[in-house]
Design an enzyme around this catalytic site. Sequence first.
Site, PDB file in Angstrom:
ATOM      1  CG  HIS B 281      -0.489   0.066   2.510  1.00 38.64           C
ATOM      2  ND1 HIS B 281      -0.132   1.241   3.118  1.00 38.64           N
ATOM      3  CD2 HIS B 281      -0.251  -0.912   3.414  1.00 38.64           C
ATOM      4  CE1 HIS B 281       0.285   0.978   4.347  1.00 38.64           C
ATOM      5  NE2 HIS B 281       0.241  -0.314   4.558  1.00 38.64           N
ATOM      6  CG  ASP B 293       2.410   0.328   7.960  1.00 34.00           C
ATOM      7  OD1 ASP B 293       1.991  -0.164   6.904  1.00 34.00           O
ATOM      8  OD2 ASP B 293       1.681   0.567   8.943  1.00 34.00           O
ATOM      9  CD  GLU B 327      -3.345  -1.381   5.062  1.00 35.40           C
ATOM     10  OE1 GLU B 327      -3.571  -2.389   5.747  1.00 35.40           O
ATOM     11  OE2 GLU B 327      -2.755  -0.380   5.529  1.00 35.40           O
ATOM     12  CD  GLU B 328      -1.560   2.030   7.612  1.00 34.02           C
ATOM     13  OE1 GLU B 328      -2.336   1.540   8.453  1.00 34.02           O
ATOM     14  OE2 GLU B 328      -0.366   1.677   7.497  1.00 34.02           O
ATOM     15  CG  ASP B 355       1.026  -3.712   4.944  1.00 32.78           C
ATOM     16  OD1 ASP B 355       1.875  -2.931   5.405  1.00 32.78           O
ATOM     17  OD2 ASP B 355      -0.189  -3.624   5.188  1.00 32.78           O
ATOM     18  CG  HIS B 426       0.034   2.529  12.731  1.00 29.09           C
ATOM     19  ND1 HIS B 426      -1.243   2.080  12.934  1.00 29.09           N
ATOM     20  CD2 HIS B 426       0.417   2.010  11.537  1.00 29.09           C
ATOM     21  CE1 HIS B 426      -1.619   1.333  11.899  1.00 29.09           C
ATOM     22  NE2 HIS B 426      -0.612   1.271  11.045  1.00 29.09           N
TER      23      HIS B 426
END
Lengths: 469, 469
Positions: B281, B293, B327-328, B355, B426
């Site tokens: 992504h 990520d 995606e997130e 991912d 994140h």
Amino acid sequence: MFKRLLTLTGSLIAAMALGAVQAKPLPQEDLSVAEVLRDRALESSDAYSIVESLTVEVGPRRAGTEGDRRAVAWAQQKMKALGFDRVYTEQVEVPRWVRGHAHAEVIAPYPQPLVVTSLGFGVATPEDGLSAEIVEFADVEALLKAPPEQVKGKIAFINKRMEKARTGEGYGPAVQGRSRGMRAAATKGAAALLLRSVGTDSDRFAHTGMMAIDNIENPVPALALSAPDANLLEAMLKRGGPVVVRLDVDNERLADGPSFNVIGEITGRERPEEAMVIGAHLDSWDEGTGALDDGAGVAIVLETARLIAELPVRPRRTLRVILFGAEEIGLVGAKQYVDAHRHELDNIIAISESDFGAGKIWRFDTRLPENKFDIADQMMQLLAPLGIERGNNASSGGPDSSVFVARGVPAFGLYQDGTDYFDYHHTPNDTLDKVDPENLRQNVAAWVVISFLAAEMEGDLGRIPTKTD
Amino acid sequence: MFKRLLTLTGSLIAAMALGAVQAKPLPQEDLSVAEVLRDRALESSDAYSIVESLTVEVGPRRAGTEGDRRAVAWAQQKMKALGFDRVYTEQVEVPRWVRGHAHAEVIAPYPQPLVVTSLGFGVATPEDGLSAEIVEFADVEALLKAPPEQVKGKIAFINKRMEKARTGEGYGPAVQGRSRGMRAAATKGAAALLLRSVGTDSDRFAHTGMMAIDNIENPVPALALSAPDANLLEAMLKRGGPVVVRLDVDNERLADGPSFNVIGEITGRERPEEAMVIGAHLDSWDEGTGALDDGAGVAIVLETARLIAELPVRPRRTLRVILFGAEEIGLVGAKQYVDAHRHELDNIIAISESDFGAGKIWRFDTRLPENKFDIADQMMQLLAPLGIERGNNASSGGPDSSVFVARGVPAFGLYQDGTDYFDYHHTPNDTLDKVDPENLRQNVAAWVVISFLAAEMEGDLGRIPTKTD
């Protein structure tokens, strides 16, 4: 001293004059007590609960702030609870400063936010910020050598990496950029200073810390960048073309105000006016909770004193714990202590400070007259089983202690493993979870050996040469 | 298919119907090409420079932001430069949200600032903030079971720790608090939610991430706390008495807007309409630069395609790289892709997504009909020398791939070592320095094996059962 001299032979007197006479050895009974204390510390000392208490109940405590005042109250209360005979404070005057916000972002060629923090006592940008091209320097020396037209109106970016080492020896070279960078940038007419953080981590934390700020005519904003952000600027610069950064910083200098050295004593049974001094600093930077810097040190020396206070009799001399105020912003508390007590420094047999985090102690340094090395050798017999090796005789005793050492006070240096210390130093990430209770027990075990033996010994440790000697 | 069936015996036809027939083995020449590609990837693939480019030249790229638009432009340009035959985008509609500030502090009994971040699409506090006592829950289930009067008007504090594991299997249980916690808090009449970050580090970073936000009547502010800050609240609560926290949060929900799936193809030489799909992504969270990520995943699949594009002939099928948008924030790009292409999904022989950071691949999972296991076994012969073991047949193929798998598309799962992945996940600390170029070469070596063989194989991989089957 006179009485003892009368019994010495002429050759021994000559040897003493040359500093070659042996100190009177510590008696076996003292060594036995020290050994018991050491083993008790290893088994059951609990410095961890002290640093837990300080970080949870006080947290950030930069000198001159509300947190500092709470820390001073906490320290007095804790000393009383731990069984000190006397607890008191001595006021010191400290410079004060309010940290506001610090935002930075690349605006060209690749817009991205940057993680930064203001260096201590840094000034603000104009209210609507400032934008300028950055110009990179390998270190502060390179900036100092640069032609002013290369720097004028730009943001000087000092991009020096710090080496990781158990001794922390990479700090000295790296910290030059922080202590002297802003002055250099201001002198060259730069708009601001961006400094690769003085640290050994690769985390998105900027490391704050003190700058030289006196006698700078037009100070400029000065910010540390986290290592990944310094990498980012470096990568953008490598692509060629100008890199433009925008800064928006708000800080404020206040009038000087009060802080305190907090002092606790286990009163000596024979010579209460003489003291072995052990210390740490009570203040911290404001973005972490000061667990490693210097909550762990505070806890180690307090727990050391508690163990000695539990003995059935007090040591011959006073054991004085000084929790120095305002170390971070220029050894302010130590300097004012030494000044206020300048006529009593000969009563201090020696000093030592714990201020290098919470790693295991691996080396025993000293700053003693040569004729007192035998005392250190005897201490070493009790330290060696803790995994500690004999180091050198060039110890400063720690940052605050160095002010005493400069006035001739002998020092001990129980050197901690500082491999990770500068990963967390002066960042928001200096928190309790970085402290290992097991390591603290080993620390206290070493501290209690030197603290008890120095407080108890019959003879003294002489004086060491000072710069003015 | 009809022609081949004519030559089968009755018993083989029956076996096929039972799904027990063996797949036609991959020819040795295909395996030889795959082996050459694998070894070339190990020696000289350079996915690192791709993730470097994305993180330096774009950086944060949350769906629907300016960074996202720059990422879409970057991806198209990069695909063209890497030798793709066809590069195009497909627009998707994404929910949008602006992250403002998020401040939190304990105001009683021990005033201290807290490090927090808003969870994705969280709402603001009133402009002058809100203060309330916190009430602790072991997990979201405990909050859901609590009597409303225990929660009403307070700040619900979900204090569940995530277990560290190579598989990342601690994420599923821990993420419940993030995905369902705010709804639970709002339903119980809480003033806000504070969540121990879903992460495995002990650093002063709060981990953001998506919440379920639909159909909540009165959403409340929802913040993640860094692990050390959650420890701090826990320690204060253990001392007894109320702990009061003040929150000041400013976020804003915007109207939906456009983002894009960016698609690049190496066109198949025989059946261009059929495709092996590999993906990652393109979007990231907004506080780091999205290196792990999912910059690493983007780089791995792009470099895989580049190596295959360098072959003298194209594989039989198209190799399609999909860099999914959004995606997130809920697999938005993948869902809209599958919906838009629902009648063409049978043309996708299989799908796989990278991912899970930049660790080495250690396990090869699949989602294949049983009668295709032999193909996976043949792939394994080339993967085993990379230190990869055979895993299970329950792979989702990755987050975006799971949407395809739910519609019957077979999947491969090249499982990375995720031990450290949730240390950075994140957070602002998801940056390039966490990526090891050597690990990426091992990743590309594995990816090029499965991608080439699936694109080249004569037969297909069937369909897998779906929920509606």
